[in-house]
Design a protein around this motif. Structure first.
Motif, PDB file in Angstrom:
ATOM      1  N   VAL A  37       0.876  -1.169   0.000  1.00 12.78           N
ATOM      2  CA  VAL A  37       0.000   0.000   0.000  1.00 12.78           C
ATOM      3  C   VAL A  37       0.913   1.218   0.000  1.00 12.78           C
ATOM      4  CG1 VAL A  37      -1.814   1.262   1.227  1.00 12.78           C
ATOM      5  CG2 VAL A  37      -1.751  -1.245   1.324  1.00 12.78           C
ATOM      6  N   TYR A  95       4.254   0.894   1.879  1.00 17.64           N
ATOM      7  CA  TYR A  95       4.078   0.055   3.066  1.00 17.64           C
ATOM      8  C   TYR A  95       3.823  -1.394   2.665  1.00 17.64           C
ATOM      9  CZ  TYR A  95       3.015   4.325   5.799  1.00 17.64           C
ATOM     10  OH  TYR A  95       3.043   5.549   6.427  1.00 17.64           O
ATOM     11  N   TRP A 115       1.182  -3.219   9.678  1.00 19.17           N
ATOM     12  CA  TRP A 115       1.855  -2.468   8.629  1.00 19.17           C
ATOM     13  C   TRP A 115       3.310  -2.252   9.037  1.00 19.17           C
ATOM     14  CZ3 TRP A 115      -1.220   0.717   4.889  1.00 19.17           C
ATOM     15  CH2 TRP A 115      -2.605   0.494   5.000  1.00 19.17           C
ATOM     16  N   GLY A 116       4.190  -2.196   8.036  1.00 11.55           N
ATOM     17  CA  GLY A 116       5.555  -1.795   8.314  1.00 11.55           C
ATOM     18  C   GLY A 116       5.651  -0.280   8.424  1.00 11.55           C
ATOM     19  N   GLN A 117       6.869   0.205   8.589  1.00 17.29           N
ATOM     20  CA  GLN A 117       7.106   1.642   8.686  1.00 17.29           C
ATOM     21  C   GLN A 117       7.231   2.305   7.317  1.00 17.29           C
ATOM     22  OE1 GLN A 117       7.173   3.644  11.497  1.00 17.29           O
ATOM     23  NE2 GLN A 117       6.352   1.795  12.461  1.00 17.29           N
TER      24      GLN A 117
ATOM     25  N   GLY B  47       3.607  10.642  10.988  1.00 16.51           N
ATOM     26  CA  GLY B  47       4.867   9.930  10.911  1.00 16.51           C
ATOM     27  C   GLY B  47       4.778   8.444  11.217  1.00 16.51           C
ATOM     28  N   GLN B  48       3.575   7.917  11.316  1.00 14.57           N
ATOM     29  CA  GLN B  48       3.390   6.499  11.636  1.00 14.57           C
ATOM     30  C   GLN B  48       2.538   5.810  10.574  1.00 14.57           C
ATOM     31  OE1 GLN B  48       2.004   5.723  15.604  1.00 14.57           O
ATOM     32  NE2 GLN B  48       3.255   7.348  16.497  1.00 14.57           N
ATOM     33  N   PRO B  49       2.658   4.492  10.465  1.00 11.09           N
ATOM     34  CA  PRO B  49       1.758   3.775   9.558  1.00 11.09           C
ATOM     35  C   PRO B  49       0.351   3.711  10.152  1.00 11.09           C
ATOM     36  CG  PRO B  49       3.098   2.227  10.793  1.00 11.09           C
ATOM     37  CD  PRO B  49       3.607   3.589  11.138  1.00 11.09           C
ATOM     38  N   PRO B  50      -0.625   3.394   9.329  1.00 10.80           N
ATOM     39  CA  PRO B  50      -1.985   3.232   9.852  1.00 10.80           C
ATOM     40  C   PRO B  50      -2.086   2.033  10.793  1.00 10.80           C
ATOM     41  CG  PRO B  50      -1.979   3.458   7.455  1.00 10.80           C
ATOM     42  CD  PRO B  50      -0.558   3.237   7.874  1.00 10.80           C
ATOM     43  N   PHE B 104      -9.734   3.037  -0.154  1.00  6.86           N
ATOM     44  CA  PHE B 104      -9.767   3.841   1.062  1.00  6.86           C
ATOM     45  C   PHE B 104     -10.520   5.141   0.812  1.00  6.86           C
ATOM     46  CE2 PHE B 104      -6.621   1.562   3.626  1.00  6.86           C
ATOM     47  CZ  PHE B 104      -5.910   0.850   2.680  1.00  6.86           C
TER      48      PHE B 104
END
Lengths: 125, 113
Positions: A37, A95, A115-117, B47-50, B104
Motif C-alpha cells: 500500500v 508500506y 503495517w511496516g514503517q 509519521g506512523q503507519p496506519p 480507502f
C-alpha cells in the motif's frame, strides 16, 4: 510480535526500476496474504498489489498493472515488489501490510492488521 | 472500483467531547451470504503507519479503547470517538475490503479544539 520491515526505496529518474523488500517475522508468513500500500507525500492511502499466502494469486491496481510485479519467498519470510517504468506519480512511501485473516486468498481479503514503517520511493529528474 | 467518500474533511473537537466521522461507499459492502459489512476504519498518527481500529464495520480490534465504535451497514458508516483524548489526534480512514481493489476514503483529520 508481528514485525514488517521494508527496504529498497530510493531516488530514481523517470523510467527507472527498483525492487522493494519486506522482511516479515512473528507469524506464519505462508498462511497470510500480503499487500503493498502506498502513500504519496501528504496524501491518502492507495492499495498497490497483493499476493496470496501460497503465492498462487496476485492482484494489482490498474495504475501499476504491467509495470509492477509482486512476489514472495515463503522460505525466507520475504515479500517483494519489483517496480519498473517509474513515473513521478509513483513517488510515495510504500508500506508492506499483512492480511488480518489466515488462509484468505480471494478478492475480499484485503483487511490489514499490521503495517511496516514504509520505504520511500522518489521519482524525479 | 468501489469509491469511498468521507465527511467531514477535518474536524476540531474539545477534549472529552464526541467526534463523529462518516463514510459512504459507492455500492453496498454488505455480503448477503454472511451478513457482514466489509468495512474497516484505520487511524494514522503523524509519521506512523496506519493501525486498524474497527473491522466488519463494528468489531473493535484487540487493544483498541472502547471509546472507539463503528456503526452502519450497506453503504453508510460512522466512526464515533465518544470522548476525545489528546492521543486521538490523527487522520482516520475508512476502507472497503468487499472487492478488489480494496479502496480507502480520502481521510478525516481530527484535531483538538
Amino acid at each position: 510480535e508481528v514485525q514488517l520491515l521494508e527496504s529498497g526505496g530510493g531516488l530514481l529518474q523517470p523510467g527507472g526500476s527498483l525492487r522493494l523488500s519486506c522482511a516479515a517475522s512473528g507469524f506464519t508468513f505462508s498462511s497470510y496474504s500480503m499487500s503493498w500500500v502506498r502513500q504519496a507525500p501528504g496524501k491518502g492511502l492507495e492499495w498497490v498489489s497483493a499476493m496470496s499466502g501460497s503465492g498462487d494469486k496476485t492482484f494489482y491496481a490498474d495504475s501499476v498493472k504491467g509495470r509492477f510485479t509482486i512476489s514472495r519467498d515463503n522460505s525466507k519470510n520475504m515479500l517483494y515488489l519489483q517496480v519498473n517504468s517509474l513515473r513521478a506519480e509513483d513517488t510515495a512511501l510504500y508500506y508492506c501490510a499483512k492480511d488480518h485473516r489466515e488462509d484468505c486468498s480471494g478478492t475480499s481479503c484485503h483487511l490489514f492488521d499490521h503495517w511496516g514503517q514504509g520505504t520511500l520511493v522518489t521519482v524525479s529528474s | 472500483d468501489i469509491v469511498m467518500t468521507q465527511s467531514p474533511d477535518s474536524l476540531a473537537v474539545s477534549l472529552g467531547e464526541r467526534a463523529t466521522i462518516n463514510c459512504k461507499s459507492s455500492q453496498s459492502v454488505l455480503y448477503s451470504s454472511n451478513n457482514k459489512n466489509y468495512l474497516a476504519w484505520y487511524q494514522q498518527k503523524p509519521g506512523q503507519p496506519p493501525t486498524v481500529l474497527i473491522y466488519w464495520a463494528s468489531t473493535r480490534e484487540s487493544g483498541v479503547p472502547d471509546r472507539f465504535s463503528g456503526s452502519g451497514s450497506g453503504t453508510d458508516f460512522t466512526l464515533t470517538i465518544s470522548s476525545l483524548q489528546a492521543e486521538d489526534v490523527a487522520v482516520y480512514y475508512c476502507q472497503q475490503y468487499y472487492s478488489t481493489p480494496p479502496t480507502f476514503g480520502p481521510g478525516t483529520k481530527v484535531d483538538l479544539e
